[in-house]
Design an enzyme around this catalytic site. Sequence first.
Site, PDB file in Angstrom:
ATOM      1  N   GLU A  16      61.454 -64.693 -18.208  1.00 29.56           N
ATOM      2  CA  GLU A  16      61.678 -63.522 -18.008  1.00 29.56           C
ATOM      3  C   GLU A  16      60.428 -62.161 -18.463  1.00 29.56           C
ATOM      4  OE1 GLU A  16      65.863 -62.359 -19.497  1.00 29.56           O
ATOM      5  OE2 GLU A  16      66.272 -63.720 -18.343  1.00 29.56           O
ATOM      6  N   LYS A  65      47.126 -55.650 -23.119  1.00 32.56           N
ATOM      7  CA  LYS A  65      46.589 -56.622 -22.102  1.00 32.56           C
ATOM      8  C   LYS A  65      46.036 -58.062 -22.807  1.00 32.56           C
ATOM      9  CE  LYS A  65      45.120 -57.594 -17.391  1.00 32.56           C
ATOM     10  NZ  LYS A  65      45.273 -57.247 -16.314  1.00 32.56           N
ATOM     11  N   HIS A 108      51.266 -53.556  -3.500  1.00 31.99           N
ATOM     12  CA  HIS A 108      50.616 -54.076  -2.788  1.00 31.99           C
ATOM     13  C   HIS A 108      51.046 -54.068  -1.190  1.00 31.99           C
ATOM     14  CE1 HIS A 108      49.279 -57.616  -6.373  1.00 31.99           C
ATOM     15  NE2 HIS A 108      48.583 -56.185  -6.300  1.00 31.99           N
ATOM     16  N   HIS A 160      44.131 -49.255  -4.948  1.00 37.64           N
ATOM     17  CA  HIS A 160      45.005 -49.639  -5.668  1.00 37.64           C
ATOM     18  C   HIS A 160      45.318 -49.451  -6.181  1.00 37.64           C
ATOM     19  CE1 HIS A 160      46.499 -53.535  -7.409  1.00 37.64           C
ATOM     20  NE2 HIS A 160      46.465 -53.242  -8.690  1.00 37.64           N
ATOM     21  N   ARG A 186      53.946 -61.436 -19.008  1.00 42.49           N
ATOM     22  CA  ARG A 186      53.530 -61.328 -17.688  1.00 42.49           C
ATOM     23  C   ARG A 186      52.865 -60.537 -16.939  1.00 42.49           C
ATOM     24  NH1 ARG A 186      46.524 -63.729 -17.334  1.00 42.49           N
ATOM     25  NH2 ARG A 186      46.204 -61.510 -16.240  1.00 42.49           N
ATOM     26  N   LYS A 220      42.538 -63.136 -14.239  1.00 38.46           N
ATOM     27  CA  LYS A 220      43.001 -62.836 -12.709  1.00 38.46           C
ATOM     28  C   LYS A 220      41.868 -63.264 -12.062  1.00 38.46           C
ATOM     29  CE  LYS A 220      48.024 -62.164 -13.069  1.00 38.46           C
ATOM     30  NZ  LYS A 220      48.981 -61.201 -12.559  1.00 38.46           N
ATOM     31  N   ASN A 232      52.895 -56.446 -13.916  1.00 40.84           N
ATOM     32  CA  ASN A 232      52.825 -55.517 -12.252  1.00 40.84           C
ATOM     33  C   ASN A 232      54.055 -54.618 -11.695  1.00 40.84           C
ATOM     34  OD1 ASN A 232      50.849 -57.431 -11.494  1.00 40.84           O
ATOM     35  ND2 ASN A 232      52.048 -59.341 -11.829  1.00 40.84           N
ATOM     36  N   ARG A 263      32.231 -76.564  -9.226  1.00 35.24           N
ATOM     37  CA  ARG A 263      33.423 -76.198  -9.955  1.00 35.24           C
ATOM     38  C   ARG A 263      33.835 -75.484 -11.268  1.00 35.24           C
ATOM     39  NH1 ARG A 263      32.263 -82.106  -8.813  1.00 35.24           N
ATOM     40  NH2 ARG A 263      33.167 -83.047  -7.096  1.00 35.24           N
ATOM     41  N   GLU A 305      47.245 -47.356 -14.130  1.00 36.69           N
ATOM     42  CA  GLU A 305      46.978 -48.344 -14.521  1.00 36.69           C
ATOM     43  C   GLU A 305      47.054 -48.305 -16.587  1.00 36.69           C
ATOM     44  OE1 GLU A 305      47.826 -51.409 -13.557  1.00 36.69           O
ATOM     45  OE2 GLU A 305      46.217 -51.661 -11.305  1.00 36.69           O
ATOM     46  N   HIS A 331      53.432 -53.097  -8.899  1.00 42.21           N
ATOM     47  CA  HIS A 331      52.497 -53.656  -8.565  1.00 42.21           C
ATOM     48  C   HIS A 331      52.852 -54.205  -6.587  1.00 42.21           C
ATOM     49  CE1 HIS A 331      49.960 -52.918 -11.198  1.00 42.21           C
ATOM     50  NE2 HIS A 331      49.253 -53.894 -10.406  1.00 42.21           N
TER      51      HIS A 331
HETATM   52  P1  NAD Z   1      36.907 -51.078  -6.709  1.00 40.08           P
HETATM   53  O1  NAD Z   1      36.256 -51.864  -7.466  1.00 40.08           O
HETATM   54  O2  NAD Z   1      36.275 -50.695  -5.660  1.00 40.08           O
HETATM   55  O3  NAD Z   1      35.783 -49.338  -7.750  1.00 40.08           O
HETATM   56  C1  NAD Z   1      36.109 -48.496  -7.076  1.00 40.08           C
HETATM   57  C2  NAD Z   1      35.128 -47.479  -6.460  1.00 40.08           C
HETATM   58  O4  NAD Z   1      34.475 -46.644  -7.668  1.00 40.08           O
HETATM   59  C3  NAD Z   1      34.026 -48.729  -5.335  1.00 40.08           C
HETATM   60  O5  NAD Z   1      33.154 -47.929  -4.647  1.00 40.08           O
HETATM   61  C4  NAD Z   1      32.779 -48.944  -6.339  1.00 40.08           C
HETATM   62  O6  NAD Z   1      30.977 -49.086  -5.304  1.00 40.08           O
HETATM   63  C5  NAD Z   1      32.744 -47.299  -7.436  1.00 40.08           C
HETATM   64  N1  NAD Z   1      32.321 -47.171  -8.359  1.00 40.08           N
HETATM   65  C6  NAD Z   1      32.140 -48.777  -9.450  1.00 40.08           C
HETATM   66  N2  NAD Z   1      31.345 -48.708 -10.718  1.00 40.08           N
HETATM   67  C7  NAD Z   1      31.078 -46.972 -10.360  1.00 40.08           C
HETATM   68  C8  NAD Z   1      30.816 -46.240 -11.191  1.00 40.08           C
HETATM   69  N3  NAD Z   1      30.610 -46.427 -12.248  1.00 40.08           N
HETATM   70  N4  NAD Z   1      30.242 -45.494 -10.993  1.00 40.08           N
HETATM   71  C9  NAD Z   1      30.358 -44.436  -9.232  1.00 40.08           C
HETATM   72  N5  NAD Z   1      31.294 -45.435  -8.779  1.00 40.08           N
HETATM   73  C10 NAD Z   1      31.645 -46.827  -9.161  1.00 40.08           C
HETATM   74  O7  NAD Z   1      38.071 -50.617  -7.566  1.00 40.08           O
HETATM   75  P2  NAD Z   1      38.707 -50.684  -8.977  1.00 40.08           P
HETATM   76  O8  NAD Z   1      39.513 -49.913  -8.371  1.00 40.08           O
HETATM   77  O9  NAD Z   1      37.920 -50.488  -9.928  1.00 40.08           O
HETATM   78  O10 NAD Z   1      39.644 -52.072  -8.425  1.00 40.08           O
HETATM   79  C11 NAD Z   1      40.035 -52.708  -7.842  1.00 40.08           C
HETATM   80  C12 NAD Z   1      40.220 -54.104  -7.333  1.00 40.08           C
HETATM   81  O11 NAD Z   1      41.129 -54.248  -8.697  1.00 40.08           O
HETATM   82  C13 NAD Z   1      41.695 -53.986  -6.144  1.00 40.08           C
HETATM   83  O12 NAD Z   1      41.049 -55.415  -5.809  1.00 40.08           O
HETATM   84  C14 NAD Z   1      42.476 -54.680  -7.567  1.00 40.08           C
HETATM   85  O13 NAD Z   1      43.270 -55.885  -6.389  1.00 40.08           O
HETATM   86  C15 NAD Z   1      42.178 -55.386  -8.544  1.00 40.08           C
HETATM   87  N6  NAD Z   1      42.391 -55.263  -9.691  1.00 40.08           N
HETATM   88  C16 NAD Z   1      42.329 -56.214 -10.752  1.00 40.08           C
HETATM   89  C17 NAD Z   1      43.447 -56.982 -11.612  1.00 40.08           C
HETATM   90  C18 NAD Z   1      42.967 -58.504 -12.641  1.00 40.08           C
HETATM   91  O14 NAD Z   1      44.072 -58.329 -13.453  1.00 40.08           O
HETATM   92  N7  NAD Z   1      41.763 -59.521 -11.726  1.00 40.08           N
HETATM   93  C19 NAD Z   1      44.146 -56.067 -12.111  1.00 40.08           C
HETATM   94  C20 NAD Z   1      44.139 -54.657 -11.527  1.00 40.08           C
HETATM   95  C21 NAD Z   1      43.788 -54.524 -10.505  1.00 40.08           C
HETATM   96  N1  GLY Z   2      46.627 -56.847 -13.489  1.00 41.46           N
HETATM   97  C1  GLY Z   2      47.738 -57.874 -14.510  1.00 41.46           C
HETATM   98  C2  GLY Z   2      47.241 -59.112 -14.935  1.00 41.46           C
HETATM   99  O1  GLY Z   2      46.344 -59.518 -15.169  1.00 41.46           O
HETATM  100  O2  GLY Z   2      48.455 -59.872 -14.744  1.00 41.46           O
END
Ligand code: NAD
Ligand code: GLY
Length: 364
Positions: free
Chosen positions: A240, A226, A254, A267, A243, A142, A247, A120, A184, A250
């Site tokens: 309106e 952010k 998506h 992404h 946060r 998130k 997006n 939990r 981003e 997005h």
């Molecule tokens: P990812 O986590 O897939 O990482 C990208 C690649 O880089 C992977 O292959 C990873 O293993 C590799 N990697 C990571 N660190 C490294 C390093 N220092 N050196 C070499 N390789 C490395 O992708 P991402 O772009 O970091 O994240 C994308 C994800 O984040 C998506 O799922 C997206 O939906 C999510 N996201 C979430 C939020 C949120 O607010 N929670 C916001 C934006 C995106």
């Molecule tokens: N990446 C969008 C948010 O965190 O709200």
Amino acid sequence: MRRLNVALADRSYPILIGRGLLAKAELVREHLRVPRIALITNVTVAPLYRASLEHALAASGVEVTTIILPDGEAYKTWESLNLIFDSLLLARCDRATTIVALGGGVIGDLAGFAAASYQRGVAFIQIPTTLLSQVDSSVGGKTGINHPRGKNMVGAFWQPKLVLADTDTLQTLPLRELSAGMAEVIKYGLIRDLPFLEWLEANMEGLMGRDGELLAQAVERSCANKAEVVAADEFETAKEGGRALLNLGHTFGHAIETGMGYGQWLHGEAVGAGMVMAAELSRRLGWIAQADVDRIVSLLKRAGIPVRGPKLGAERYLELMSHDKKVIAGSLRLVLLKGIANAVTSAATPREEIAAAIDACCDA
Ligand code: NAD
Ligand code: GLY
């Protein structure tokens, strides 16, 4: 070391940004209830950064259980979540254990959701290692996983206790991933921060050349933006703006990620092409000029980000977009631009205009 604060009353937390932070275990140690963590990472990041972090933590008396997942967006699933739960239970992790995510946004989102739901809810720390995760996904709470029908469709809001961004880790990031993260970064300039956008325009080649000081400045300014937006509208409930403005691009993006199959388009790449669609739609509505669209496209191109979407067909885009989390009572709210650095949410865009903008921005 740069220090920012995400101001959320008793759930406020620091974002620490700097070089060599992975070796400074005391920064993590001081946020633990007991000296016990579950470190969640993946097969790509583990060989690069696991040892230095584990050694530093062990030296400061922290017991570490490490969980290594497969790499990729295609693994942001229930199956990976269950793997995490199995390992936590096997290692007898209790409610005082802190879950630590070491990796990009995929690991952060998965580990955060595991932390939100294990017994939990247990404490959570983000150690982001991609540009995208350092400027966006590690901040704001998130968390979640994908569903075959839509991105990030299952999850929870669960704020970390600390975000520790070691900008040295960006030196090992593949170039394509650096570009994806830059989408981003550019987003913050486009939605609300004109001086930052101008700074990015002046420094894009240095940033893409991985100048450490420029990257640290970009991470700090992005996180500051952010943190401000999240503090004002943590659960994205503002009628309106709020946060939801984070997006920009997005909803289109998506649709690209889901439509092409998770992991085909990164992404950040999908968000980049999606921001061009949002800009083109804003132009068609008379809210920005062609010169503004050209300006956006030019900066994205300099960052190596794709500016045209894949040809899924406008109808398929619209079908995928109808699952977006910003759909309320059947009405799709899009984030559009009423000027550079002035994003708005808009619920009344005619379907034909959206389709025309998509068609204009897709490969033939
Ligand atoms: P990812 O986590 O897939 O990482 C990208 C690649 O880089 C992977 O292959 C990873 O293993 C590799 N990697 C990571 N660190 C490294 C390093 N220092 N050196 C070499 N390789 C490395 O992708 P991402 O772009 O970091 O994240 C994308 C994800 O984040 C998506 O799922 C997206 O939906 C999510 N996201 C979430 C939020 C949120 O607010 N929670 C916001 C934006 C995106
Ligand atoms: N990446 C969008 C948010 O965190 O709200």
